[in-house]
Design a protein around this motif. Structure first.
Motif, PDB file in Angstrom:
ATOM      1  N   ASN A  37      32.672  45.252  36.805  1.00  0.00           N
ATOM      2  CA  ASN A  37      32.756  45.995  35.543  1.00  0.00           C
ATOM      3  C   ASN A  37      34.004  46.869  35.462  1.00  0.00           C
ATOM      4  N   ASN A  38      34.852  46.787  36.458  1.00  0.00           N
ATOM      5  CA  ASN A  38      36.050  47.611  36.499  1.00  0.00           C
ATOM      6  C   ASN A  38      37.177  46.842  37.173  1.00  0.00           C
ATOM      7  N   PRO A  39      37.677  45.784  36.546  1.00  0.00           N
ATOM      8  CA  PRO A  39      38.615  44.880  37.203  1.00  0.00           C
ATOM      9  C   PRO A  39      39.930  45.543  37.582  1.00  0.00           C
ATOM     10  N   VAL A  40      40.491  45.085  38.695  1.00  0.00           N
ATOM     11  CA  VAL A  40      41.757  45.615  39.175  1.00  0.00           C
ATOM     12  C   VAL A  40      42.907  44.827  38.583  1.00  0.00           C
ATOM     13  N   ASP A  41      43.883  45.537  38.062  1.00  0.00           N
ATOM     14  CA  ASP A  41      45.123  44.907  37.620  1.00  0.00           C
ATOM     15  C   ASP A  41      46.155  45.131  38.713  1.00  0.00           C
ATOM     16  N   ILE A  42      46.485  44.074  39.455  1.00  0.00           N
ATOM     17  CA  ILE A  42      47.385  44.211  40.604  1.00  0.00           C
ATOM     18  C   ILE A  42      48.755  44.707  40.185  1.00  0.00           C
ATOM     19  N   LYS A  43      49.119  44.505  38.939  1.00  0.00           N
ATOM     20  CA  LYS A  43      50.435  44.940  38.475  1.00  0.00           C
ATOM     21  C   LYS A  43      50.531  46.454  38.330  1.00  0.00           C
ATOM     22  N   THR A  44      49.374  47.145  38.360  1.00  0.00           N
ATOM     23  CA  THR A  44      49.412  48.595  38.224  1.00  0.00           C
ATOM     24  C   THR A  44      49.466  49.299  39.570  1.00  0.00           C
ATOM     25  N   ILE A  45      49.584  48.537  40.656  1.00  0.00           N
ATOM     26  CA  ILE A  45      49.677  49.156  41.976  1.00  0.00           C
ATOM     27  C   ILE A  45      50.974  49.953  42.072  1.00  0.00           C
ATOM     28  N   GLN A  46      50.874  51.185  42.506  1.00  0.00           N
ATOM     29  CA  GLN A  46      52.047  52.036  42.664  1.00  0.00           C
ATOM     30  C   GLN A  46      52.272  52.271  44.150  1.00  0.00           C
ATOM     31  N   ASP A  47      53.503  52.142  44.625  1.00  0.00           N
ATOM     32  CA  ASP A  47      53.835  52.322  46.034  1.00  0.00           C
ATOM     33  C   ASP A  47      54.705  53.569  46.171  1.00  0.00           C
ATOM     34  N   ASP A  48      54.139  54.633  46.811  1.00  0.00           N
ATOM     35  CA  ASP A  48      54.933  55.850  47.005  1.00  0.00           C
ATOM     36  C   ASP A  48      55.406  55.971  48.448  1.00  0.00           C
ATOM     37  N   SER A  49      55.451  54.808  49.167  1.00  0.00           N
ATOM     38  CA  SER A  49      55.911  54.672  50.550  1.00  0.00           C
ATOM     39  C   SER A  49      54.920  55.181  51.574  1.00  0.00           C
ATOM     40  N   SER A  50      53.850  55.851  51.158  1.00  0.00           N
ATOM     41  CA  SER A  50      52.854  56.297  52.121  1.00  0.00           C
ATOM     42  C   SER A  50      51.532  55.597  51.906  1.00  0.00           C
ATOM     43  N   GLU A  51      51.232  55.217  50.672  1.00  0.00           N
ATOM     44  CA  GLU A  51      49.997  54.495  50.410  1.00  0.00           C
ATOM     45  C   GLU A  51      50.112  53.783  49.072  1.00  0.00           C
ATOM     46  N   LEU A  52      49.188  52.845  48.874  1.00  0.00           N
ATOM     47  CA  LEU A  52      49.117  52.167  47.582  1.00  0.00           C
ATOM     48  C   LEU A  52      47.972  52.775  46.791  1.00  0.00           C
ATOM     49  N   LYS A  53      48.274  53.247  45.597  1.00  0.00           N
ATOM     50  CA  LYS A  53      47.237  53.837  44.758  1.00  0.00           C
ATOM     51  C   LYS A  53      46.841  52.806  43.711  1.00  0.00           C
ATOM     52  N   ILE A  54      45.611  52.454  43.700  1.00  0.00           N
ATOM     53  CA  ILE A  54      45.119  51.452  42.769  1.00  0.00           C
ATOM     54  C   ILE A  54      44.600  52.133  41.495  1.00  0.00           C
ATOM     55  N   LYS A  55      45.157  51.708  40.385  1.00  0.00           N
ATOM     56  CA  LYS A  55      44.666  52.211  39.109  1.00  0.00           C
ATOM     57  C   LYS A  55      43.793  51.128  38.488  1.00  0.00           C
ATOM     58  N   LEU A  56      42.595  51.472  38.142  1.00  0.00           N
ATOM     59  CA  LEU A  56      41.677  50.519  37.564  1.00  0.00           C
ATOM     60  C   LEU A  56      41.780  50.530  36.047  1.00  0.00           C
ATOM     61  N   LYS A  57      41.615  49.349  35.487  1.00  0.00           N
ATOM     62  CA  LYS A  57      41.608  49.244  34.027  1.00  0.00           C
ATOM     63  C   LYS A  57      40.392  49.996  33.481  1.00  0.00           C
ATOM     64  N   LYS A  58      40.625  50.752  32.457  1.00  0.00           N
ATOM     65  CA  LYS A  58      39.517  51.489  31.847  1.00  0.00           C
ATOM     66  C   LYS A  58      38.932  50.615  30.751  1.00  0.00           C
ATOM     67  N   ILE A  71      31.645  42.067  48.252  1.00  0.00           N
ATOM     68  CA  ILE A  71      31.907  43.487  47.973  1.00  0.00           C
ATOM     69  C   ILE A  71      32.967  43.631  46.887  1.00  0.00           C
ATOM     70  N   TYR A  72      34.015  42.817  46.967  1.00  0.00           N
ATOM     71  CA  TYR A  72      35.098  42.878  45.982  1.00  0.00           C
ATOM     72  C   TYR A  72      34.581  42.611  44.576  1.00  0.00           C
ATOM     73  N   TYR A  73      33.791  41.555  44.414  1.00  0.00           N
ATOM     74  CA  TYR A  73      33.313  41.222  43.066  1.00  0.00           C
ATOM     75  C   TYR A  73      32.239  42.188  42.588  1.00  0.00           C
ATOM     76  N   THR A  74      31.512  42.785  43.523  1.00  0.00           N
ATOM     77  CA  THR A  74      30.544  43.804  43.131  1.00  0.00           C
ATOM     78  C   THR A  74      31.247  45.053  42.605  1.00  0.00           C
ATOM     79  N   VAL A  75      32.313  45.461  43.305  1.00  0.00           N
ATOM     80  CA  VAL A  75      33.041  46.674  42.936  1.00  0.00           C
ATOM     81  C   VAL A  75      33.845  46.476  41.653  1.00  0.00           C
ATOM     82  N   THR A  76      34.440  45.296  41.493  1.00  0.00           N
ATOM     83  CA  THR A  76      35.369  45.080  40.367  1.00  0.00           C
ATOM     84  C   THR A  76      34.733  44.362  39.179  1.00  0.00           C
TER      85      THR A  76
END
Length: 355
Positions: free
Chosen positions: A334-355, A327-332
């Motif tokens: 064509n739209n790979p995840v950059d783990i360094k762009t994870i933002q932590d607002d103390s309630s959840e992690l928002k994943i920003k995908l590379k465009k 599932i991970y490789y299917t989802v990512t």
């Protein structure tokens, strides 16, 4: 002594947090870790001190127990911890770290602790020592690798060691006591390691967890546990074990060092699929609880039926890991995840995908 272990751990950790902040001893960041900011990293010290002090008092005050029963664990565990702690500061070469892991494991083996049989098959002596050696080295490093999310390594370790304590309780109470004392020390640490973590256990702590989990089942117990002991342990440690096997295969395929870090461990993949940090932790700990219950059920069934159940559960875990991977490789793809762009607002992690 269980209460003492918890109180010591829970009392020492805040002191370590203060000292780490004073001397700016913070956890380094790499591709495996997803935290932000300066987090103290020496929580393993509190776990080790609480465990060693409580264990020594437990064996000293118990007339029916011999302190030699626990000394190989204390000596080898301390070696593992001390040189992993040094690595936290000096970034030692991988072979140097492995050398001291080998020394610690050999101390356990030379004291007669080893796996002796797999179901009805009694292992030849030479094979028994070799199998136990690689089991211990593998599990020590597996728990080190899984330590990349608040509360994960400590939570998994607490559940596994607590389950071993229950298994040993009716047959080997001194060993059960060691398990419960260690679990209490971990729980005292988890108070400060739950999301959002105030402290990490560091490589010393995670390798100590792996060492204890690899060594504790080597103590002798009932026939039923001895019959299925290896299968029970494979099921109990299947989360970090399968994650490590996947990491080794991934790095071999990509012609990278086994010691290199990346952001494709199981918790990274779940986060990339939309889980928050807390949801990922709860999900993986829930699976670990299921594995602990399954292992306990396997202990109460007749030997061969228990073995069948444990094999089925492990096959299920392989299928689970394979599904997450697919599932991970299917989802990512064509739209790979950059783990360094994870933002932590103390309630959840928002994943920003590379465009």
């Amino acid at each position: 002594m269980i209460g003492l272990s918890f109180v010591l751990s829970a009392s020492i950790i805040p002191v370590i947090i203060v000292l780490c902040k004073k001397f700016r001893i913070y956890d380094s960041q790499d591709e495996r870790k997803i935290h932000k900011g300066n987090i103290p990293r020496l929580g393993g010290i509190g776990i080790l001190i609480a465990f060693v002090v409580s264990c020594l008092l437990y064996f000293y005050l118990s007339p029916d127990t011999e302190i030699e029963h626990v000394m190989p664990l204390i000596i080898s565990g301390s070696i593992i911890f001390i040189f992993a702690l040094i690595d936290d500061f000096l970034n030692l070469r991988a072979l140097f770290k492995l050398f001291f892991q080998v020394v610690a494991v050999l101390i356990v083996l030379f004291n007669g602790y080893r796996f002796e049989k797999l179901c009805d098959w009694v292992m030849p002596l030479w094979f028994s020592y070799i199998f136990t050696f690689f089991w211990m080295i593998g599990i020590i490093n597996a728990y080190n690798l899984i330590d990349g999310l608040d509360g994960l390594c400590g939570g998994l370790s607490f559940l596994v060691i607590g389950s071993l304590g229950i298994i040993f309780y009716n047959s080997a109470q001194p060993t059960a006591g060691i398990c419960f004392i260690m679990a209490a020390a971990i729980f005292g640490f988890l108070i400060y390691n739950k999301p959002k973590a105030k402290i990490f256990m560091g490589d010393g702590g995670s390798q100590l967890m792996g060492f204890m989990i690899s060594a504790l089942p080597l103590y002798y117990s009932t026939f039923n546990f001895e019959y299925n002991k290896i299968l029970v342990m494979i099921v109990l440690v299947s989360i970090p074990m399968l994650d490590t096997i996947a990491a080794m295969w991934r790095r071999t395929r990509e012609h990278r060092s086994f010691m290199s870090a990346d952001s494709r461990h199981i918790h990274h993949k779940l986060i990339a699929l939309g889980f928050s940090k807390v949801q990922t932790l709860i999900f993986l700990l829930s699976i670990q609880i299921f594995l602990c219950l399954a292992a306990g059920l396997g202990m109460f069934l007749k030997e061969d039926k228990g073995a069948i159940l444990l094999v089925v559960i492990f096959v299920f875990m392989i299928a689970f890991y394979s599904s997450i991977h697919f599932i991970y490789y299917t989802v990512t793809k064509n739209n790979p995840v950059d783990i360094k762009t994870i933002q932590d607002d103390s309630s959840e992690l928002k994943i920003k995908l590379k465009k």
